[in-house]
Design an enzyme around this catalytic site. Structure first.
Site, mmCIF file in Angstrom:
data_model
loop_
_atom_site.group_PDB
_atom_site.id
_atom_site.type_symbol
_atom_site.label_atom_id
_atom_site.label_comp_id
_atom_site.label_asym_id
_atom_site.label_seq_id
_atom_site.Cartn_x
_atom_site.Cartn_y
_atom_site.Cartn_z
ATOM 1 N N SER A 63 -20.305 33.309 -19.050
ATOM 2 C CA SER A 63 -19.807 32.342 -20.050
ATOM 3 C C SER A 63 -20.104 30.895 -19.712
ATOM 4 O O SER A 63 -19.896 30.027 -20.558
ATOM 5 C CB SER A 63 -18.298 32.492 -20.217
ATOM 6 O OG SER A 63 -18.040 33.504 -21.130
ATOM 7 N N LYS A 66 -22.217 29.116 -22.131
ATOM 8 C CA LYS A 66 -21.671 28.673 -23.428
ATOM 9 C C LYS A 66 -21.673 27.142 -23.533
ATOM 10 O O LYS A 66 -21.793 26.581 -24.617
ATOM 11 C CB LYS A 66 -20.252 29.237 -23.630
ATOM 12 C CG LYS A 66 -20.267 30.768 -23.816
ATOM 13 C CD LYS A 66 -18.879 31.377 -23.915
ATOM 14 C CE LYS A 66 -18.944 32.830 -24.367
ATOM 15 N NZ LYS A 66 -18.392 33.848 -23.596
ATOM 16 N N TYR A 188 -27.208 36.635 -27.602
ATOM 17 C CA TYR A 188 -25.964 36.344 -26.869
ATOM 18 C C TYR A 188 -25.956 37.078 -25.517
ATOM 19 O O TYR A 188 -25.628 36.488 -24.479
ATOM 20 C CB TYR A 188 -24.756 36.736 -27.728
ATOM 21 C CG TYR A 188 -23.454 36.588 -26.990
ATOM 22 C CD1 TYR A 188 -22.879 35.334 -26.801
ATOM 23 C CD2 TYR A 188 -22.804 37.693 -26.439
ATOM 24 C CE1 TYR A 188 -21.690 35.191 -26.090
ATOM 25 C CE2 TYR A 188 -21.622 37.555 -25.731
ATOM 26 C CZ TYR A 188 -21.074 36.305 -25.559
ATOM 27 O OH TYR A 188 -19.913 36.165 -24.837
ATOM 28 N N TYR A 239 -10.688 30.098 -19.876
ATOM 29 C CA TYR A 239 -9.970 31.205 -20.508
ATOM 30 C C TYR A 239 -8.558 30.765 -20.870
ATOM 31 O O TYR A 239 -8.329 29.604 -21.186
ATOM 32 C CB TYR A 239 -9.988 32.460 -19.618
ATOM 33 C CG TYR A 239 -11.398 32.864 -19.264
ATOM 34 C CD1 TYR A 239 -12.291 33.231 -20.251
ATOM 35 C CD2 TYR A 239 -11.848 32.830 -17.947
ATOM 36 C CE1 TYR A 239 -13.596 33.583 -19.941
ATOM 37 C CE2 TYR A 239 -13.139 33.186 -17.618
ATOM 38 C CZ TYR A 239 -14.013 33.550 -18.625
ATOM 39 O OH TYR A 239 -15.298 33.887 -18.315
ATOM 40 N N VAL A 257 -17.240 35.262 -16.163
ATOM 41 C CA VAL A 257 -16.741 36.456 -15.477
ATOM 42 C C VAL A 257 -17.655 36.915 -14.343
ATOM 43 O O VAL A 257 -17.328 37.851 -13.620
ATOM 44 C CB VAL A 257 -16.446 37.631 -16.447
ATOM 45 C CG1 VAL A 257 -15.312 37.287 -17.389
ATOM 46 C CG2 VAL A 257 -17.691 38.070 -17.203
HETATM 47 N N1 GLU Z 1 -20.937 38.420 -21.404
HETATM 48 C C1 GLU Z 1 -19.510 38.333 -21.316
HETATM 49 C C2 GLU Z 1 -18.877 38.841 -22.574
HETATM 50 O O1 GLU Z 1 -19.330 38.544 -23.623
HETATM 51 C C3 GLU Z 1 -19.141 36.903 -21.077
HETATM 52 C C4 GLU Z 1 -17.713 36.788 -20.755
HETATM 53 C C5 GLU Z 1 -17.367 35.648 -19.889
HETATM 54 O O2 GLU Z 1 -18.028 35.294 -18.898
HETATM 55 O O3 GLU Z 1 -16.345 35.073 -20.232
HETATM 56 O O4 GLU Z 1 -17.931 39.573 -22.561
#
Ligand code: GLU
Length: 303
Positions: A63, A66, A188, A239, A257
């Protein structure tokens, strides 16, 4: 400031926590990573980089990407993005579906999975190849032409991607996704599967500490847009524990994550820490502690 000595001190201070927490079990390729890894890097605004431990070892950025996708979508598409995604903390887990129905398919912020899917969808419409654009950008900003996707992680995510597929289809039913959902999901998952080290990420995020200026001195974002991204990182980047992170660390940050966290000291430096053991909210246990030590020892926070 003697960043090198500081990092060594921090690594020592958090050594008891390395290996605490659990790796992300819902993505099998991530569950296998050794939880005893720990690395941390600082890049100053001029591009000098310092590190400790596994700071040059690539890991799955997840993430954290992002943030970069958001920056590219804002840079190429402008403010209209904010009609499609909000900027409030969600108060729900990062992959939650519930809020989307009450709020007509508009995700709360660009860092929960639903919001990131909207951002990647827009980047795909703007560029025709969202994940490659992102990889190119990260290569340029980090100065590392060898950055790559990890196909095993992308495959693992795709095989276990029902939740993300549900989010994307649900938003498409509200008209908030433009591209075919399978195309969007591919981009994604590739985006999440980019491998980078702490050094790469600290360098690549420098435009956030440089008020929107890229490594080559050209402008990616206006000063105001860079401020906006830092603000969303502070309020939504870790988060459902962004309040706790702000309380302990006091910096804009984005976790993934894979166990990485990027943090920004505007006007000064960027940091990246990696240790794969996660707490129950999804943030690296040793990583948050290390950033907490950094701001406590240096007084460098935004507050
Ligand atoms: N590829 C993970 C998902 O979409 C990313 C989650 C993350 O790092 O928060 O669930």
């Amino acid at each position: 400031m003697d960043y090198q000595a500081l990092l060594e001190q921090i690594a020592q201070d958090v050594s008891q926590l390395i290996g605490s927490g659990r790796t992300a079990e819902y993505i099998p390729a991530l569950a296998k990573v050794d939880p005893r890894r720990f690395g941390m890097a600082v890049a100053d605004i001029d591009g000098n980089v310092y590190g400790v431990g596994d700071w040059q070892r690539p890991f799955s950025t997840q993430s954290i990407t992002k943030v970069f996708a958001l920056a590219l979508a804002l840079a190429s598409g402008g403010d209209s993005l904010w009609k499609h995604v909000g900027r409030e903390p969600s108060g729900n887990p990062f992959n939650s579906l519930v809020q989307l129905e009450y709020e007509n398919g508009i995700p709360r912020n660009p860092f929960i999975n639903a919001g990131a899917l909207v951002v990647t969808d827009r980047l795909q419409s703007l560029t025709g190849d969202a994940s490659s654009e992102l990889l190119d950008f990260l290569r340029q900003e980090s100065g590392n032409p060898d950055l790559a996707f990890d196909p095993q992680v992308a495959e693992s995510e795709s095989t276990h991607g029902d939740r993300n597929a549900a989010l994307a289809h649900f938003m498409a039913s509200y008209g908030n996704i433009t591209n075919p959902v399978p195309t969007l999901l591919d981009h994604y998952f590739w985006q999440c599967a980019i491998e980078m080290s702490c050094a790469d990420l600290a360098l690549a995020a420098r435009f956030l500490a440089r008020h929107g200026l890229r490594a080559d001195g050209s402008r990616l974002l206006t000063r105001s847009e860079a401020k906006q991204i830092n603000a969303v990182m502070l309020t939504c980047g870790t988060y459902d524990a962004a309040g706790e992170f702000a309380h302990r660390v006091g910096l804009p940050g984005k976790s993934g994550v894979g166990g990485g966290i990027v943090a920004v000291v505007p006007g000064r430096c960027t940091l990246c820490v990696w240790s794969p053991g996660l707490d129950r909210r999804g943030n690296s246990v040793a990583g948050v502690a290390a950033l907490d030590r950094f701001t406590t020892l240096t007084g460098l926070s935004v507050f």
